[in-house]
Design a protein around this motif. Structure first.
Motif, mmCIF file in Angstrom:
data_model
loop_
_atom_site.group_PDB
_atom_site.id
_atom_site.type_symbol
_atom_site.label_atom_id
_atom_site.label_comp_id
_atom_site.label_asym_id
_atom_site.label_seq_id
_atom_site.Cartn_x
_atom_site.Cartn_y
_atom_site.Cartn_z
ATOM 1 N N GLY A 245 0.805 -1.221 0.000
ATOM 2 C CA GLY A 245 0.000 0.000 0.000
ATOM 3 C C GLY A 245 0.833 1.265 0.000
ATOM 4 N N LEU A 246 1.698 1.421 0.995
ATOM 5 C CA LEU A 246 2.511 2.634 1.082
ATOM 6 C C LEU A 246 3.588 2.666 0.004
ATOM 7 C CD1 LEU A 246 2.876 3.101 4.949
ATOM 8 C CD2 LEU A 246 1.507 4.449 3.352
ATOM 9 N N ALA A 247 4.040 1.510 -0.437
ATOM 10 C CA ALA A 247 5.007 1.479 -1.539
ATOM 11 C C ALA A 247 4.373 2.042 -2.805
ATOM 12 C CB ALA A 247 5.493 0.047 -1.772
ATOM 13 N N ILE A 248 3.095 1.730 -3.026
ATOM 14 C CA ILE A 248 2.387 2.254 -4.195
ATOM 15 C C ILE A 248 2.144 3.748 -4.036
ATOM 16 C CG2 ILE A 248 0.223 2.151 -5.481
ATOM 17 C CD1 ILE A 248 0.126 -0.853 -4.801
ATOM 18 N N VAL A 249 1.772 4.177 -2.832
ATOM 19 C CA VAL A 249 1.601 5.611 -2.579
ATOM 20 C C VAL A 249 2.894 6.358 -2.889
ATOM 21 C CG1 VAL A 249 1.221 7.342 -0.789
ATOM 22 C CG2 VAL A 249 -0.217 5.314 -0.865
ATOM 23 N N ASN A 250 4.006 5.838 -2.411
ATOM 24 C CA ASN A 250 5.308 6.446 -2.666
ATOM 25 C C ASN A 250 5.610 6.499 -4.160
ATOM 26 O OD1 ASN A 250 7.871 7.546 -1.844
ATOM 27 N ND2 ASN A 250 8.777 5.559 -2.298
ATOM 28 N N LYS A 251 5.241 5.457 -4.866
ATOM 29 C CA LYS A 251 5.484 5.403 -6.308
ATOM 30 C C LYS A 251 4.663 6.467 -7.037
ATOM 31 C CE LYS A 251 5.480 2.199 -10.212
ATOM 32 N NZ LYS A 251 5.255 0.815 -10.656
ATOM 33 N N ILE A 252 3.413 6.653 -6.625
ATOM 34 C CA ILE A 252 2.556 7.663 -7.247
ATOM 35 C C ILE A 252 3.118 9.060 -6.999
ATOM 36 C CG2 ILE A 252 0.276 8.747 -7.141
ATOM 37 C CD1 ILE A 252 -0.884 5.971 -6.558
ATOM 38 N N VAL A 253 3.538 9.320 -5.761
ATOM 39 C CA VAL A 253 4.080 10.640 -5.425
ATOM 40 C C VAL A 253 5.362 10.908 -6.207
ATOM 41 C CG1 VAL A 253 5.042 12.053 -3.574
ATOM 42 C CG2 VAL A 253 3.023 10.660 -3.138
ATOM 43 N N GLU A 254 6.247 9.931 -6.267
ATOM 44 C CA GLU A 254 7.502 10.118 -6.998
ATOM 45 C C GLU A 254 7.261 10.292 -8.490
ATOM 46 O OE1 GLU A 254 10.071 6.870 -6.021
ATOM 47 O OE2 GLU A 254 10.792 7.821 -4.178
ATOM 48 N N ALA A 255 6.211 9.658 -9.027
ATOM 49 C CA ALA A 255 5.884 9.829 -10.444
ATOM 50 C C ALA A 255 5.475 11.265 -10.751
ATOM 51 C CB ALA A 255 4.761 8.870 -10.846
ATOM 52 N N HIS A 256 5.010 11.989 -9.727
ATOM 53 C CA HIS A 256 4.684 13.415 -9.869
ATOM 54 C C HIS A 256 5.867 14.300 -9.480
ATOM 55 C CE1 HIS A 256 0.581 11.737 -9.904
ATOM 56 N NE2 HIS A 256 0.215 12.861 -10.483
ATOM 57 N N ASN A 257 7.048 13.699 -9.399
ATOM 58 C CA ASN A 257 8.263 14.416 -8.972
ATOM 59 C C ASN A 257 8.106 15.003 -7.579
ATOM 60 O OD1 ASN A 257 9.768 13.902 -11.302
ATOM 61 N ND2 ASN A 257 8.918 15.675 -12.352
ATOM 62 N N GLY A 258 7.296 14.364 -6.768
ATOM 63 C CA GLY A 258 7.078 14.812 -5.402
ATOM 64 C C GLY A 258 7.831 13.959 -4.399
ATOM 65 N N LYS A 259 7.661 14.301 -3.139
ATOM 66 C CA LYS A 259 8.301 13.559 -2.049
ATOM 67 C C LYS A 259 7.291 13.343 -0.932
ATOM 68 C CE LYS A 259 13.051 15.192 -2.821
ATOM 69 N NZ LYS A 259 14.221 15.881 -2.216
ATOM 70 N N ILE A 260 7.394 12.206 -0.279
ATOM 71 C CA ILE A 260 6.533 11.902 0.863
ATOM 72 C C ILE A 260 7.421 11.631 2.073
ATOM 73 C CG2 ILE A 260 6.389 9.456 0.222
ATOM 74 C CD1 ILE A 260 3.577 9.438 1.455
ATOM 75 N N SER A 261 7.029 12.155 3.207
ATOM 76 C CA SER A 261 7.777 11.947 4.443
ATOM 77 C C SER A 261 6.792 11.669 5.570
ATOM 78 C CB SER A 261 8.640 13.170 4.778
ATOM 79 O OG SER A 261 7.830 14.333 4.906
ATOM 80 N N VAL A 262 7.315 11.189 6.689
ATOM 81 C CA VAL A 262 6.448 10.804 7.800
ATOM 82 C C VAL A 262 7.094 11.186 9.113
ATOM 83 C CG1 VAL A 262 7.434 8.473 7.824
ATOM 84 C CG2 VAL A 262 5.196 8.875 8.865
ATOM 85 N N GLU A 263 6.270 11.607 10.054
ATOM 86 C CA GLU A 263 6.679 11.841 11.438
ATOM 87 C C GLU A 263 5.709 11.088 12.334
ATOM 88 O OE1 GLU A 263 6.578 16.002 12.105
ATOM 89 O OE2 GLU A 263 8.376 16.434 10.920
ATOM 90 N N SER A 264 6.214 10.446 13.363
ATOM 91 C CA SER A 264 5.337 9.646 14.208
ATOM 92 C C SER A 264 5.896 9.528 15.615
ATOM 93 C CB SER A 264 5.154 8.246 13.603
ATOM 94 O OG SER A 264 4.215 7.495 14.351
ATOM 95 N N GLN A 265 4.985 9.455 16.568
ATOM 96 C CA GLN A 265 5.318 9.169 17.957
ATOM 97 C C GLN A 265 4.361 8.100 18.456
ATOM 98 O OE1 GLN A 265 5.264 13.436 19.494
ATOM 99 N NE2 GLN A 265 7.015 12.626 20.622
ATOM 100 N N GLU A 266 4.926 7.097 19.081
ATOM 101 C CA GLU A 266 4.091 6.009 19.588
ATOM 102 C C GLU A 266 3.055 6.537 20.577
ATOM 103 O OE1 GLU A 266 5.662 1.975 20.345
ATOM 104 O OE2 GLU A 266 7.630 2.904 20.059
ATOM 105 N N ASN A 267 1.825 6.047 20.387
ATOM 106 C CA ASN A 267 0.685 6.384 21.248
ATOM 107 C C ASN A 267 0.282 7.856 21.172
ATOM 108 O OD1 ASN A 267 0.650 3.679 22.263
ATOM 109 N ND2 ASN A 267 2.311 4.234 23.664
ATOM 110 N N LYS A 268 0.845 8.588 20.210
ATOM 111 C CA LYS A 268 0.452 9.992 20.039
ATOM 112 C C LYS A 268 -0.092 10.273 18.633
ATOM 113 C CE LYS A 268 3.330 12.156 23.577
ATOM 114 N NZ LYS A 268 4.329 13.225 23.868
ATOM 115 N N GLY A 269 0.433 9.596 17.643
ATOM 116 C CA GLY A 269 -0.088 9.808 16.304
ATOM 117 C C GLY A 269 0.984 9.862 15.241
ATOM 118 N N THR A 270 0.512 9.990 13.999
ATOM 119 C CA THR A 270 1.389 9.976 12.838
ATOM 120 C C THR A 270 0.958 11.066 11.871
ATOM 121 O OG1 THR A 270 1.718 7.580 13.058
ATOM 122 C CG2 THR A 270 2.257 8.561 10.923
#
Length: 309
Positions: free
Chosen positions: A252-277
């Motif tokens: 799922g996320l690999a495909i999302v990353n592929k779609i974003v990169e195909a638009h010359n974009g970038k995807i990043s993530v920030e997360s904390q356990e038990n607090k959110g993403t």
């Protein structure tokens, strides 16, 4: 110099002080005086790092193309009997009463074939080069369509105590993109956010510009108050076939990353356990796209199946 020969375009492996391996190309020319006596040499180096990286990418692209062709062939051979199994199981289940214990077995067969079909579809979407249909679009409209399906998913599954809030911070949010592909990517991220909140919570979908001195593009953020992602796995979530769910394919996320990169974009993530993403998708507004396309033999009706992390 001992051999008194010139050397042209000789590749050498150099180890830097930091322990990194660098490949360089060197050419050595002897320096001679008027009596043809060798008095020195000149060696010219050329860094091959970029060339080696491009060669590696090319080999990866060739492997991916071969994988796509193989996946298409396998999918054709598997899908036909799968569809037959699902169809005949549905006919069999129609003739059974709800009280019949065999009814449950038939439902399990249908559920299993649908899951397998889903896995095959995701493998095809990931393995094949993307066909992008660029249009002048509005990010807010794309997000609204994705959130409509998210809302329907919440209703169908009876999910409680989940609120979705939109914070669109741009008056002008137009860009040239494939709206259907981006919609599927945002839908996937939103469904992942909801899945991460089994006891309920909040999902915020926002847009804003990004860039240093001048805006370079549009940033879409999807933030939840879910269980978060463990530090030891956060670097792997975009890797193909990596999943933390027993029933997930990890595409799922690999495909999302592929779609974003195909638009010359970038995807990043920030997360904390038990607090959110929070996922951030940066999409450039003005960009010349060089996208891969299917050959004429590929179908034009592929779709992205939602995949939970």
């Amino acid at each position: 110099m001992k051999r008194k020969k010139n050397y042209i375009d000789v590749e050498r492996k150099v180890i830097t002080k930091q322990g990194m391996v660098k490949w360089v190309e060197s050419s050595v020319s002897l320096i001679k005086d008027t009596n043809e006596k060798t008095i020195g040499a000149v060696e010219v180096f050329r860094d091959l790092s970029e060339i080696r990286e491009l060669e590696t990418r090319l080999r990866s692209a060739d492997k991916l193309a071969a994988l796509g062709a193989m996946a298409a062939s396998i999918a054709h051979e598997i899908r036909n009997p799968l569809n037959g199994i699902e169809g005949f199981s549905a006919l069999l289940g129609r003739d059974l009463d709800e009280s019949d214990p065999r009814k449950k077995l038939v439902k399990n067969i249908i559920h299993g074939t649908k899951n397998l079909n889903k896995t095959i579809t995701e493998l095809l979407v990931f393995a094949r080069p993307l066909r992008l249909n660029f249009k002048n679009s509005s990010i807010s409209e794309i997000l609204d369509k994705a959130l409509f399906f998210v809302t329907e998913e919440i209703k169908q599954k009876g999910i409680q105590n989940v609120t979705i809030r939109k914070e669109y911070g741009l008056d002008m949010d137009g860009l040239k993109c494939d709206p259907e592909k981006l919609q599927q990517a945002f839908l996937n991220l939103c469904l992942n956010a909801i899945q991460s909140m089994p006891s309920g919570g909040n999902v915020v979908v926002f847009t804003r510009s990004y860039g240093n001195d001048e805006p370079e593009g549009i940033q879409v953020g999807i933030r939840d108050t879910g269980i978060g992602i463990k530090n030891e796995v956060i670097q792997k979530i975009f890797d193909p076939f990596f999943t933390t769910k027993q029933d997930g394919t990890g595409l799922g996320l690999a495909i999302v990353n592929k779609i974003v990169e195909a638009h010359n974009g970038k995807i990043s993530v920030e997360s904390q356990e038990n607090k959110g993403t929070a996922f951030y998708v940066n999409l450039p507004v003005n960009c010349d796209y060089e996208c891969e396309t299917f050959g004429s033999r590929w179908e034009n009706n592929e779709f992205l199946v939602s995949q939970y992390l």
